[in-house]
Write an enzyme that holds these catalytic residues in place. Sequence first.
Site, PDB file in Angstrom:
ATOM      1  CB  CYS A   1     -42.471 -22.400   1.536  1.00  0.00           C
ATOM      2  SG  CYS A   1     -41.993 -22.069   3.254  1.00  0.00           S
TER       3      CYS A   1
ATOM      4  CB  CYS B   1     -43.894 -19.446   5.132  1.00  0.00           C
ATOM      5  SG  CYS B   1     -43.354 -18.580   3.633  1.00  0.00           S
TER       6      CYS B   1
ATOM      7  CG  HIS C   1     -30.766  -1.370  12.975  1.00  0.00           C
ATOM      8  ND1 HIS C   1     -30.619  -0.580  14.084  1.00  0.00           N
ATOM      9  CD2 HIS C   1     -29.515  -1.594  12.523  1.00  0.00           C
ATOM     10  CE1 HIS C   1     -29.322  -0.363  14.312  1.00  0.00           C
ATOM     11  NE2 HIS C   1     -28.644  -0.952  13.358  1.00  0.00           N
TER      12      HIS C   1
ATOM     13  CG  LEU D   1     -33.971  15.052  25.374  1.00  0.00           C
ATOM     14  CD1 LEU D   1     -34.911  16.141  24.867  1.00  0.00           C
ATOM     15  CD2 LEU D   1     -34.783  13.911  25.984  1.00  0.00           C
ATOM     16  CD  GLU D   2     -29.539  12.461  27.520  1.00  0.00           C
ATOM     17  OE1 GLU D   2     -30.005  13.099  28.468  1.00  0.00           O
ATOM     18  OE2 GLU D   2     -29.512  11.230  27.463  1.00  0.00           O
TER      19      GLU D   2
HETATM   20  N1  APR Z   1     -35.924  14.197  21.012  1.00  0.00           N
HETATM   21  C1  APR Z   1     -34.632  14.000  20.627  1.00  0.00           C
HETATM   22  N2  APR Z   1     -33.835  13.011  21.118  1.00  0.00           N
HETATM   23  C2  APR Z   1     -34.393  12.188  22.038  1.00  0.00           C
HETATM   24  C3  APR Z   1     -35.727  12.335  22.490  1.00  0.00           C
HETATM   25  C4  APR Z   1     -36.506  13.384  21.928  1.00  0.00           C
HETATM   26  N3  APR Z   1     -37.777  13.597  22.294  1.00  0.00           N
HETATM   27  N4  APR Z   1     -35.974  11.366  23.420  1.00  0.00           N
HETATM   28  C5  APR Z   1     -34.831  10.652  23.534  1.00  0.00           C
HETATM   29  N5  APR Z   1     -33.885  11.150  22.715  1.00  0.00           N
HETATM   30  C6  APR Z   1     -32.500  10.675  22.524  1.00  0.00           C
HETATM   31  C7  APR Z   1     -31.857  10.137  23.783  1.00  0.00           C
HETATM   32  O1  APR Z   1     -31.205  11.192  24.484  1.00  0.00           O
HETATM   33  C8  APR Z   1     -30.855   9.130  23.228  1.00  0.00           C
HETATM   34  O2  APR Z   1     -29.606   9.754  22.952  1.00  0.00           O
HETATM   35  O3  APR Z   1     -32.566   9.575  21.631  1.00  0.00           O
HETATM   36  C9  APR Z   1     -31.481   8.683  21.906  1.00  0.00           C
HETATM   37  C10 APR Z   1     -32.042   7.273  21.956  1.00  0.00           C
HETATM   38  O4  APR Z   1     -30.951   6.393  22.144  1.00  0.00           O
HETATM   39  P1  APR Z   1     -31.227   4.816  22.164  1.00  0.00           P
HETATM   40  O5  APR Z   1     -32.367   4.526  23.060  1.00  0.00           O
HETATM   41  O6  APR Z   1     -29.904   4.154  22.419  1.00  0.00           O
HETATM   42  O7  APR Z   1     -31.720   4.486  20.689  1.00  0.00           O
HETATM   43  P2  APR Z   1     -30.837   4.332  19.384  1.00  0.00           P
HETATM   44  O8  APR Z   1     -29.623   5.194  19.453  1.00  0.00           O
HETATM   45  O9  APR Z   1     -31.748   4.514  18.218  1.00  0.00           O
HETATM   46  O10 APR Z   1     -30.381   2.792  19.447  1.00  0.00           O
HETATM   47  C11 APR Z   1     -29.645   2.313  18.355  1.00  0.00           C
HETATM   48  O11 APR Z   1     -29.686   0.098  19.348  1.00  0.00           O
HETATM   49  O12 APR Z   1     -30.859  -1.472  20.501  1.00  0.00           O
HETATM   50  C12 APR Z   1     -30.400  -1.124  19.249  1.00  0.00           C
HETATM   51  O13 APR Z   1     -31.355  -1.753  17.214  1.00  0.00           O
HETATM   52  C13 APR Z   1     -31.551  -0.912  18.308  1.00  0.00           C
HETATM   53  O14 APR Z   1     -31.729   0.689  16.520  1.00  0.00           O
HETATM   54  C14 APR Z   1     -31.419   0.550  17.895  1.00  0.00           C
HETATM   55  C15 APR Z   1     -29.964   0.847  18.174  1.00  0.00           C
END
Ligand code: APR
Length: 237
Positions: free
Chosen positions: A138, A135, A108, A202-203
């Site tokens: 350029c 930039c 990303h 985490l979940e």
């Molecule tokens: N340890 C492990 N997991 C965790 C923790 C922690 N301390 N804290 C949060 N999480 C988990 C949450 O439970 C959730 O499932 O991390 C996940 C974060 O999910 P998102 O916020 O949706 O992030 P992500 O999955 O990386 O998003 C993917 O979406 O918005 C776009 O480009 C952005 O790269 C990003 C993509």
Amino acid sequence: MPRFRNIVILTGAGLSAESGLSTFRDPNGLWAKYDWREVATPQGFAKNPTMVHDFYNMRRRAHATIKPNAAHIALATLEARHPNVTVVTQNVDALHEAAGTRNLIHMHGEALKVFCRQCDARHTWVDDLSVETPCPACRETGAMRPDVVWFGEMPYHMERIGQLLGRCDLFISIGTSGNVYPAAGFVAVAREAGAHTVELNLEPSSGATLFAEAIYGPATEIVPAYVERILRDTVSA
Ligand code: APR
């Protein structure tokens, strides 16, 4: 012979949460505070480039104070002690690099990278960016943008990621909600290739049922423990 020979690890915002960076979809996440359509799409940038620059300036400035956590460091240790580990990150922070991970793909893009829409020159960038920033290549002003993949844009290095998934025998997904494709589809490709698939989060994520194994808890606890297990298998093999 180590139990797993080709390891691909997908990481998401949850990996950096304990380093102090907001995730996106947790209750107090970035998308609860900002409208992703305004700050993370080409249309949003065209409509209000200053708002988008402010959003990424805030995220770039955070790098002055954040450090890799025990989970980033465990992944770097795994790479140092196992011959074939690749980290594919959805994160745009530089914490994997700071922890020592080298075999790394930023699908990303990166918060500390920008590019010029006029000449396509790419630059590492730690300062603020604005519509007035010329930039360095350029000298055009008003053409610079964050080198971050926005919604509706094609993630980077997808061909290489597809090849890695097609030949991995262990796929680990860490700290991602499994809501955004193509990353959310990687587990299915890895299973197809016969890989063992593990979710460390985490979940349970949206794709939890697709994984053969799952361990839930904070990344700084469950990731070092899981790396230990892999390295024990590797050494004892
Ligand atoms: N340890 C492990 N997991 C965790 C923790 C922690 N301390 N804290 C949060 N999480 C988990 C949450 O439970 C959730 O499932 O991390 C996940 C974060 O999910 P998102 O916020 O949706 O992030 P992500 O999955 O990386 O998003 C993917 O979406 O918005 C776009 O480009 C952005 O790269 C990003 C993509």
